[in-house]
Design an enzyme around this catalytic site. Sequence first.
Site, PDB file in Angstrom:
ATOM      1  N   ARG A 156      28.747 -36.477  79.846  1.00 49.23           N
ATOM      2  CA  ARG A 156      27.560 -36.148  80.649  1.00 49.23           C
ATOM      3  C   ARG A 156      27.740 -36.824  81.989  1.00 49.23           C
ATOM      4  NH1 ARG A 156      21.441 -35.800  78.626  1.00 49.23           N
ATOM      5  NH2 ARG A 156      22.343 -33.807  77.984  1.00 49.23           N
ATOM      6  N   ARG A 179      19.073 -36.288  72.228  1.00 50.87           N
ATOM      7  CA  ARG A 179      19.576 -35.258  71.309  1.00 50.87           C
ATOM      8  C   ARG A 179      21.060 -34.963  71.480  1.00 50.87           C
ATOM      9  NH1 ARG A 179      14.449 -34.961  71.632  1.00 50.87           N
ATOM     10  NH2 ARG A 179      14.870 -35.343  73.813  1.00 50.87           N
ATOM     11  N   THR A 180      21.479 -34.755  72.711  1.00 53.80           N
ATOM     12  CA  THR A 180      22.856 -34.306  72.908  1.00 53.80           C
ATOM     13  C   THR A 180      23.827 -35.366  72.405  1.00 53.80           C
ATOM     14  OG1 THR A 180      22.104 -33.088  74.840  1.00 53.80           O
ATOM     15  CG2 THR A 180      24.481 -33.372  74.592  1.00 53.80           C
ATOM     16  N   LYS A 210      32.191 -50.918  89.074  1.00 46.97           N
ATOM     17  CA  LYS A 210      33.134 -51.682  89.918  1.00 46.97           C
ATOM     18  C   LYS A 210      33.861 -50.766  90.896  1.00 46.97           C
ATOM     19  CE  LYS A 210      34.206 -54.632  85.957  1.00 46.97           C
ATOM     20  NZ  LYS A 210      35.289 -54.983  85.031  1.00 46.97           N
ATOM     21  N   HIS A 261      24.811 -26.932  81.107  1.00 44.52           N
ATOM     22  CA  HIS A 261      24.753 -27.648  79.826  1.00 44.52           C
ATOM     23  C   HIS A 261      25.083 -26.596  78.756  1.00 44.52           C
ATOM     24  CE1 HIS A 261      23.720 -30.339  76.711  1.00 44.52           C
ATOM     25  NE2 HIS A 261      22.576 -30.810  77.153  1.00 44.52           N
TER      26      HIS A 261
HETATM   27  C1  NCD Z   1      18.072 -31.484  78.722  1.00 46.46           C
HETATM   28  C2  NCD Z   1      19.142 -32.047  79.617  1.00 46.46           C
HETATM   29  O1  NCD Z   1      19.514 -33.214  79.517  1.00 46.46           O
HETATM   30  O2  NCD Z   1      19.603 -31.276  80.438  1.00 46.46           O
HETATM   31  N1  NCD Z   1      17.980 -32.047  77.481  1.00 46.46           N
HETATM   32  C3  NCD Z   1      18.921 -31.770  76.518  1.00 46.46           C
HETATM   33  O3  NCD Z   1      20.084 -32.031  76.652  1.00 46.46           O
HETATM   34  N2  NCD Z   1      18.491 -31.181  75.391  1.00 46.46           N
HETATM   35  C4  NCD Z   1      16.811 -31.178  79.375  1.00 46.46           C
HETATM   36  C5  NCD Z   1      16.090 -32.185  80.203  1.00 46.46           C
HETATM   37  O4  NCD Z   1      16.543 -33.290  80.484  1.00 46.46           O
HETATM   38  O5  NCD Z   1      14.969 -31.853  80.604  1.00 46.46           O
END
Ligand code: NCD
Length: 326
Positions: free
Chosen positions: A112, A60-61, A90, A140
């Site tokens: 991320r 999703r993100t 590397k 997040h």
């Molecule tokens: C979450 C995350 O990656 O922190 N998902 C998200 O981004 N909607 C939750 C998870 O991984 O459980």
Amino acid sequence: MAITETIPHIIDAQQFTRSWMEDELFPHAQSLARIGKYSLGNGSLKGKSVALIFYEPSTRTRFSFQVAALNLGADVAVTENAGEFSSAIKGETLADSIRTYNALNFDAIVLRSPYEGGARDAAEVSGVPIINAGDGKGQHPTQALLDLYTMKEHFGQIDGLRVALIGDLKNSRTHRSTAYLLARFKNITIDFVSPPQFQMRQDMLDYLDRHNVQYNISNRLIDVSETADVVCLTRLQTERMKTLKVLPKKIRQFAIRNLLHGGDVCLSDEVMEKLPDSSIIMHVLPRSKDFGELPEKYDQDQRVVPFKQVEHGVSIRMALLEMLLA
Ligand code: NCD
């Protein structure tokens, strides 16, 4: 607007004020919500480019940032699994990778990172905005913003809500960010519900104490169901438990069931019966079949809104990108 530093990074939820969320971000997201497929977008970010650099898996993100950027006319470059598909494998440092994305003239970097604090480290060397799309078990913030937007859209106001944050609270970066954001509002009660060994970390409880936010700690969802306005579910983050990773599948499932011993944090008929008709049931997704916190059989219940959250994620991310880059 709260994003006012010289370089307006989005690193953690504490940087956002209530008035910025309610008076600027949420109305802006609402006004962008109708922008449809990217080919028909408003073009406000034409000529801009966004790099999406993901060191951990995401559905999703990553895609909602991509769709949000494309909707606004920006170009997008994506690296998923960056730990393997970039020069990180590397031995390149995160700082050097970020310097490289800067030299390549991206206008923003959605990151991320695999460890807590990664987004902050990146911001230290970046001349363009870093947007934290999850840093290990840290935070997040954009997920939390879209979750509060979902609450605001449903209830009209956030003040006075009783919110149950449920699941693996120790490892959940989404619920941490959500708790920080909720602390900005009045008369909030947070029920933290998890098996004892997965409770919210003490630093968050101390923060809530300092900000006079009422909270309770519980092991059973049923105990907080009658009074909940919002139920926010999350899965057990087994990938953050190193010892589980090395176990064969069957033993791992057995171990997971044992880990959950002492807590009852999944939706059940009994919980559904007790939750008020006016409540909403949210999940940051992905949901886990092993953990079983949100069985699919409840998807048709009008209170269950995880995929509405996904839609809101695009609106919120469009609004954020426009505020940062337009
Ligand atoms: C979450 C995350 O990656 O922190 N998902 C998200 O981004 N909607 C939750 C998870 O991984 O459980």
